[in-house]
Enzyme design. Structure first.
Site, PDB file in Angstrom:
ATOM      1  N   LYS A   1       4.762  39.184  -1.971  1.00 59.62           N
ATOM      2  CA  LYS A   1       3.361  39.010  -2.349  1.00 59.62           C
ATOM      3  C   LYS A   1       2.567  40.265  -1.977  1.00 59.62           C
ATOM      4  O   LYS A   1       3.079  41.203  -1.361  1.00 59.62           O
ATOM      5  CB  LYS A   1       2.789  37.786  -1.639  1.00 59.62           C
ATOM      6  CG  LYS A   1       3.565  36.501  -1.899  1.00 59.62           C
ATOM      7  CD  LYS A   1       3.191  35.867  -3.207  1.00 59.62           C
ATOM      8  CE  LYS A   1       1.869  35.143  -3.097  1.00 59.62           C
ATOM      9  NZ  LYS A   1       1.503  34.465  -4.364  1.00 59.62           N
TER      10      LYS A   1
ATOM     11  N   GLU B   1       5.053  40.337  -6.806  1.00 61.59           N
ATOM     12  CA  GLU B   1       3.738  40.082  -7.390  1.00 61.59           C
ATOM     13  C   GLU B   1       3.033  41.398  -7.703  1.00 61.59           C
ATOM     14  O   GLU B   1       3.013  42.314  -6.880  1.00 61.59           O
ATOM     15  CB  GLU B   1       2.899  39.261  -6.411  1.00 61.59           C
ATOM     16  CG  GLU B   1       1.468  39.024  -6.848  1.00 61.59           C
ATOM     17  CD  GLU B   1       0.672  38.290  -5.773  1.00 61.59           C
ATOM     18  OE1 GLU B   1       0.994  37.127  -5.494  1.00 61.59           O
ATOM     19  OE2 GLU B   1      -0.256  38.896  -5.205  1.00 61.59           O
TER      20      GLU B   1
ATOM     21  N   ASP C   1      -0.248  38.339 -11.479  1.00 60.16           N
ATOM     22  CA  ASP C   1      -1.249  37.551 -10.764  1.00 60.16           C
ATOM     23  C   ASP C   1      -2.659  37.807 -11.285  1.00 60.16           C
ATOM     24  O   ASP C   1      -3.122  38.952 -11.311  1.00 60.16           O
ATOM     25  CB  ASP C   1      -1.178  37.865  -9.268  1.00 60.16           C
ATOM     26  CG  ASP C   1      -2.050  36.946  -8.449  1.00 60.16           C
ATOM     27  OD1 ASP C   1      -2.016  35.721  -8.688  1.00 60.16           O
ATOM     28  OD2 ASP C   1      -2.776  37.450  -7.570  1.00 60.16           O
TER      29      ASP C   1
ATOM     30  N   LYS D   1       2.194  24.959  -3.000  1.00 61.16           N
ATOM     31  CA  LYS D   1       0.897  24.384  -2.606  1.00 61.16           C
ATOM     32  C   LYS D   1       0.986  22.860  -2.721  1.00 61.16           C
ATOM     33  O   LYS D   1       0.406  22.231  -3.598  1.00 61.16           O
ATOM     34  CB  LYS D   1      -0.224  24.948  -3.473  1.00 61.16           C
ATOM     35  CG  LYS D   1      -0.438  26.447  -3.255  1.00 61.16           C
ATOM     36  CD  LYS D   1      -1.511  26.993  -4.170  1.00 61.16           C
ATOM     37  CE  LYS D   1      -1.682  28.498  -3.967  1.00 61.16           C
ATOM     38  NZ  LYS D   1      -2.673  29.092  -4.887  1.00 61.16           N
TER      39      LYS D   1
ATOM     40  N   ARG E   1       0.811  -1.213   0.000  1.00 63.76           N
ATOM     41  CA  ARG E   1       0.000   0.000   0.000  1.00 63.76           C
ATOM     42  C   ARG E   1       0.846   1.265   0.000  1.00 63.76           C
ATOM     43  O   ARG E   1       0.549   2.237  -0.719  1.00 63.76           O
ATOM     44  CB  ARG E   1      -0.954  -0.019   1.193  1.00 63.76           C
ATOM     45  CG  ARG E   1      -1.860   1.208   1.336  1.00 63.76           C
ATOM     46  CD  ARG E   1      -2.449   1.720   0.046  1.00 63.76           C
ATOM     47  NE  ARG E   1      -3.085   0.679  -0.766  1.00 63.76           N
ATOM     48  CZ  ARG E   1      -3.317   0.800  -2.060  1.00 63.76           C
ATOM     49  NH1 ARG E   1      -2.946   1.906  -2.714  1.00 63.76           N
ATOM     50  NH2 ARG E   1      -3.918  -0.169  -2.720  1.00 63.76           N
TER      51      ARG E   1
END
Length: 282
Positions: free
Chosen positions: A170, A200, A222, A138, A103
């Site tokens: 950001k 960004e 963005d 992510k 597994r």
């Protein structure tokens, strides 16, 4: 492009933790109960659908960690395109050991092959352009290293792997620091010359401000629509590397890459990839 495998030593702690999670307190009690001691068998890891394979190195390590006496023979390599029914790996030896590792080996190989397969689909949409597909941070907690390796196996590229790899300013950094010019001036005053800086923006006037101020190597565009991306490419005129991000679905990649951006980043490569169907047959 062929990517060399990661050292087994780096991967082993991750795989060992997964095996410990699966084996629990008392190990594989089903196998111990129903498989006679000393039973040996040959098992084949096979593809049940087409795709790009990744995680074979990890699957092999999983089998060997459970039982170093198992013989693991690879018939494919990470990054190979595979068709249904193809044998990817053969494992011979103790039936109990094979079943106990099954597994974990399949979980890694299926998950990572899904990421590699989705990445390959994104890369195919950039054909005829110089745009590169890249992943993001992510990723599944604890699995970033191997998920980013799977992106490479699919023909993509890696963005930064951690917060310490590069400066990425950001929108929240800009808001907290008081604007684009203050953050870029802080970078010019304090950052090492060995570290790249990306900032960004989501509007053309912000891009203009970045170009006027200087201090950035890369601009992340963005959530811009395609006409705005074209305008950004024309305005920048090769002075900075441009990365398009935000809502970069598979259906958009061809038109976005045609704008001339250098990179397209997508979190979907790692957070939304479907597991590729692989199976272990005795």
């Amino acid at each position: 492009m062929t990517h060399p495998p990661l050292p087994d030593l780096i991967l082993e702690p991750l795989i060992r933790a997964a095996l410990m999670e699966d084996l629990g307190t008392y190990g594989d009690i089903t196998t111990r109960t129903v498989i006679p001691a000393g039973t040996t068998y040959a098992a084949c890891l096979r593809a049940r659908e087409a795709g790009v394979v990744s995680g074979l190195q990890i699957a092999a390590i999983a089998f060997r960690l459970v039982d170093p006496a198992l013989t693991v023979t690879a018939h494919a390599a990470d990054g190979d395109r595979i068709e249904p029914g193809v044998t990817l790996m053969e494992i011979t030896g103790s039936a109990a050991s094979i079943l106990s590792a099954e597994r974990v080996a399949l979980n890694f190989a299926g998950r990572l092959s899904g990421i590699a397969t989705l990445t390959a689909a994104f890369v195919a949409e950039t054909k005829g352009t110089d745009t590169r597909i890249t992943c993001t941070r992510k990723t599944t907690p604890g699995l970033r290293l191997v998920e980013k390796q799977a992106v490479l196996h699919g023909g993509g590229f890696n963005h930064r792997s951690s917060l310490s790899d590069a400066i990425l300013i950001k929108d929240n950094h800009i808001a907290a620091a008081g604007g684009i010019r203050p953050v870029l001036r802080a970078v010019k005053a304090q950052a090492s010359h060995m570290i790249r800086t990306e900032i960004e923006v989501d509007r053309i006037d912000q891009l203009e401000e970045v170009l006027e101020e200087g201090g950035a190597d890369v601009v992340l565009l963005d959530n811009m629509d395609t006409p705005t991306l074209r305008e950004a490419v024309a305005l920048t005129n090769g002075r900075l590397i441009l990365e398009a991000s935000g809502n970069m679905t598979l259906e958009r990649i061809a038109e976005v890459s045609a704008t001339g951006v250098d990179y397209i980043s997508s979190g979907a490569l790692t957070h939304s990839a479907r597991t590729l169907d692989l199976g272990l047959d005795f």
